[in-house]
Design a protein around this motif. Sequence first.
Motif, mmCIF file in Angstrom:
data_model
loop_
_atom_site.group_PDB
_atom_site.id
_atom_site.type_symbol
_atom_site.label_atom_id
_atom_site.label_comp_id
_atom_site.label_asym_id
_atom_site.label_seq_id
_atom_site.Cartn_x
_atom_site.Cartn_y
_atom_site.Cartn_z
ATOM 1 N N UNK A 130 -20.085 -9.804 -5.043
ATOM 2 C CA UNK A 130 -18.869 -10.610 -5.128
ATOM 3 C C UNK A 130 -18.102 -10.259 -6.403
ATOM 4 N N UNK A 131 -16.792 -10.056 -6.250
ATOM 5 C CA UNK A 131 -15.889 -9.800 -7.376
ATOM 6 C C UNK A 131 -14.725 -10.773 -7.256
ATOM 7 N N UNK A 132 -14.380 -11.454 -8.386
ATOM 8 C CA UNK A 132 -13.260 -12.395 -8.402
ATOM 9 C C UNK A 132 -12.270 -11.936 -9.466
ATOM 10 N N UNK A 133 -10.975 -11.959 -9.113
ATOM 11 C CA UNK A 133 -9.918 -11.618 -10.075
ATOM 12 C C UNK A 133 -8.974 -12.813 -10.226
ATOM 13 N N UNK A 134 -8.300 -12.867 -11.381
ATOM 14 C CA UNK A 134 -7.305 -13.928 -11.577
ATOM 15 C C UNK A 134 -5.961 -13.480 -11.012
ATOM 16 N N UNK A 135 -4.928 -14.286 -11.238
ATOM 17 C CA UNK A 135 -3.637 -14.006 -10.622
ATOM 18 C C UNK A 135 -2.974 -12.758 -11.197
ATOM 19 N N UNK A 164 -8.531 -0.539 -12.635
ATOM 20 C CA UNK A 164 -9.328 0.383 -13.437
ATOM 21 C C UNK A 164 -10.714 0.594 -12.829
ATOM 22 N N UNK A 165 -11.199 -0.427 -12.146
ATOM 23 C CA UNK A 165 -12.549 -0.359 -11.554
ATOM 24 C C UNK A 165 -12.504 0.222 -10.141
ATOM 25 N N UNK A 166 -11.562 -0.261 -9.335
ATOM 26 C CA UNK A 166 -11.416 0.214 -7.956
ATOM 27 C C UNK A 166 -9.954 0.592 -7.764
ATOM 28 N N UNK A 167 -9.625 1.855 -7.946
ATOM 29 C CA UNK A 167 -8.212 2.265 -7.831
ATOM 30 C C UNK A 167 -7.599 1.937 -6.480
ATOM 31 N N UNK A 168 -8.384 2.008 -5.419
ATOM 32 C CA UNK A 168 -7.850 1.773 -4.073
ATOM 33 C C UNK A 168 -8.024 0.325 -3.626
ATOM 34 N N UNK A 169 -8.199 -0.603 -4.549
ATOM 35 C CA UNK A 169 -8.461 -2.001 -4.200
ATOM 36 C C UNK A 169 -7.331 -2.595 -3.363
ATOM 37 N N UNK A 170 -7.719 -3.502 -2.508
ATOM 38 C CA UNK A 170 -6.741 -4.226 -1.700
ATOM 39 C C UNK A 170 -6.615 -5.671 -2.119
ATOM 40 N N UNK A 171 -7.299 -6.076 -3.212
ATOM 41 C CA UNK A 171 -7.246 -7.471 -3.653
ATOM 42 C C UNK A 171 -5.838 -7.866 -4.093
ATOM 43 N N UNK A 172 -5.123 -6.951 -4.746
ATOM 44 C CA UNK A 172 -3.753 -7.267 -5.163
ATOM 45 C C UNK A 172 -2.857 -7.469 -3.945
ATOM 46 N N UNK A 173 -3.069 -6.661 -2.918
ATOM 47 C CA UNK A 173 -2.295 -6.818 -1.690
ATOM 48 C C UNK A 173 -2.591 -8.148 -1.017
ATOM 49 N N UNK A 174 -3.870 -8.565 -1.056
ATOM 50 C CA UNK A 174 -4.269 -9.836 -0.452
ATOM 51 C C UNK A 174 -3.557 -10.993 -1.142
ATOM 52 N N UNK A 211 -8.003 -13.798 -6.256
ATOM 53 C CA UNK A 211 -8.591 -13.333 -4.995
ATOM 54 C C UNK A 211 -10.033 -12.926 -5.271
ATOM 55 N N UNK A 212 -10.817 -12.923 -4.209
ATOM 56 C CA UNK A 212 -12.192 -12.455 -4.387
ATOM 57 C C UNK A 212 -12.576 -11.569 -3.207
ATOM 58 N N UNK A 213 -13.547 -10.708 -3.485
ATOM 59 C CA UNK A 213 -14.032 -9.743 -2.498
ATOM 60 C C UNK A 213 -15.540 -9.902 -2.336
ATOM 61 N N UNK A 214 -15.989 -9.925 -1.089
ATOM 62 C CA UNK A 214 -17.421 -9.945 -0.765
ATOM 63 C C UNK A 214 -17.738 -8.606 -0.115
ATOM 64 N N UNK A 215 -18.679 -7.858 -0.668
ATOM 65 C CA UNK A 215 -18.912 -6.513 -0.149
ATOM 66 C C UNK A 215 -20.402 -6.190 -0.124
ATOM 67 N N UNK A 216 -20.705 -5.130 0.616
ATOM 68 C CA UNK A 216 -22.078 -4.654 0.785
ATOM 69 C C UNK A 216 -22.043 -3.133 0.881
#
Length: 685
Positions: A130-135, A164-174, A211-216
């Motif tokens: 689990x990764x959580x980011x602020x606004x 910086x951690x995941x360049x292709x992240x979709x959390x900002x889009x979410x 937003x937060x991401x749950x991954x495996x």
Amino acid sequence: MQKVMIIGGGVGGTTVLKLLSESEVFSIVCMADTNESAEGMLAAKERKIPTVTNWSMGLERDLDIIFDTTGDPSVYKKIKRDMGEQTILIPGSVALIMAKLFEEKNRLISKLENTSAKMDLILNTTSEGMVVIDHEGFIIMFNDSAERASDTKREDVIGRHIKDFIPSTGLLRVMQTNQKEVNQEITLSNGMELITTRIPLVNADKEIIGAFSVFRNKTEAVQLAEQITDLKEIQTMLQAIIQSSDEAISVVDDQGRGLLINPAYTRITGLTKTQVIGKPASIDIYEGESMHMKVLQTKKPVRGVNMRVGPKHKEVIVNVAPIIVDGCLKGSVGVIHDVSEIQALTHELNRARQIIRTLQAKYSFDDIIGASEEMKLPIEQAKLSAKTPATVLLRGESGTGKELFAHAIHNASDRKFNKFVRVNCAAISESLLESELFGYDEGAFTGASRGGKVGFFEEANQGSIFLDEIGELPANIQAKLLRVLQEKEIVRVGGTKPIPINVRVIAATNINLEQALATGSFREDLYFRLNRMPIFIAPLRKRKEDLRELAEHLINKINQEYGRSIEGITAAAIHKMQVYNWPGNVRELENILGRAIIFMKLNETIIDIHHIPDFIEEIPLKQEKLLMKPSGYVSGKSLSEIIDQYEAEIIQQAFHTHKGNKTLTAKALGISVRNLYYKMEKLKL
């Protein structure tokens, strides 16, 4: 920073002291109380805060705030009169309120810390990362599973921007779209592939706060999906098996309430799901006690219990077993057998066994026991003959296993999937033998079945026919058999039309065919037709090294037939049997072992020397008397006459030894009773 003096070292003063000591806004410059041992005075000294026993001495300091926690109105008035104009005096009641607020604050902080600790424990023990980011997109939470899945330390990512951690992240889009994204593939900067679900974080005012991401790990996710698929397939398969089974099945929980039944259960008992599911296990009992409840009480299975069930009062046999998972009783499962169906199946089974005994070869070369040289040769010859369509003649004494060889030859041939018909030529009366072998047409004789009858040869068409005791065939049947072998066709009794057949003939005899040729009891042309592939099977007395292996094989066979559990035979018992000549061969060995097992005690598991009857040591002596030498050449007599005279002497001595018993005499001489009668008539005995 505000300079503070606290007057009063009691509970209130101590609480204010602790509260203000943790603040960066206030500086306690003095603690006053007439009692130097007061709790507040001691607490101040520990914190290296100056203390005075007269509060007026503290007024000399440049104070901003004075806390009066004494609760004495006269003290309050004096302080107010003497303090500076710029100093603020806070009475004890306000200090008390502050103390209570301080305690409430600490309680809430403690509660929050406990809740936070529990939340951290939950988040860190879950198997999903689990990764959580602020606004603004900065990482504020990164659990243990995220560390393992990404192979990255928490301290290396907390506070960093998600890009910086995941360049292709979709959390900002979410966060921008406020839409959840499920099971998306993503690749980290270190090349690791993940399966992630992204969810926006929204507060009570429906504002996006992060937003937060749950991954495996992708490999783990694929394996988990495969396991779930396998479990679903197994569940579907089990349900299909239960529902399609012809056996009536019922399942109850640990309280004895119905959980599951299948259509076969409804068919047998007449009870539907609505009448059984959720109801007590005894709902279907008409006569007898509930085996489900008995199993739930004892945790032991029950088998073969006769009962009557359902409104039809159906007679059934019940097997019930407990369902135990990880040592805990979860319920029981019962299988119900309809007695009428069992009886019908038993009848069909018996009928099938009769057909099999007649039409199917039961044995193969693996069932022929023996590693001696005397057995290796006939086995190799039989295997060779199985690959050809040639007629086979099995020769050997009674009980040596000629029929076993016949079965094995058929099963090793290209005809093994067709019929195997066995005929004992000596067991069928001469008047019926022709019609049984070749069949008959309608009206062939009085009592003939309408439509005629198919004979054994027609029955065996495209397969094999085993003619045992072929030396007992009468002359007219020998002639017809010769035609079958030559022309590959038969003519039914009463018929005129030849019927072509393709049959592999396997014949067997225990008589001396050459002697039968000399006496004229067997056709010479038929002999040469049958004797293309002769196989001589050695008697047991010539292969005694096979005795132990044979005995162990027969013991296993007898165990199955008699329901015993004999484990073997001693060397002493084998040695005792090896001194015997076994005129009855393997059949006699089986008889002796069967008799020994019958008379063994239930607690005995090994056949020993005392279990073997002593009479087997005496019989060879009697046999030796029969094997007397002939008197020699007699002038004026032909060879056949001399042989007949010697044969007559042997038969007479055998009669005398066995006190006129023709069956025992024939057995001792190794011939059939029918052949014995034939010889007695021929020799005028």
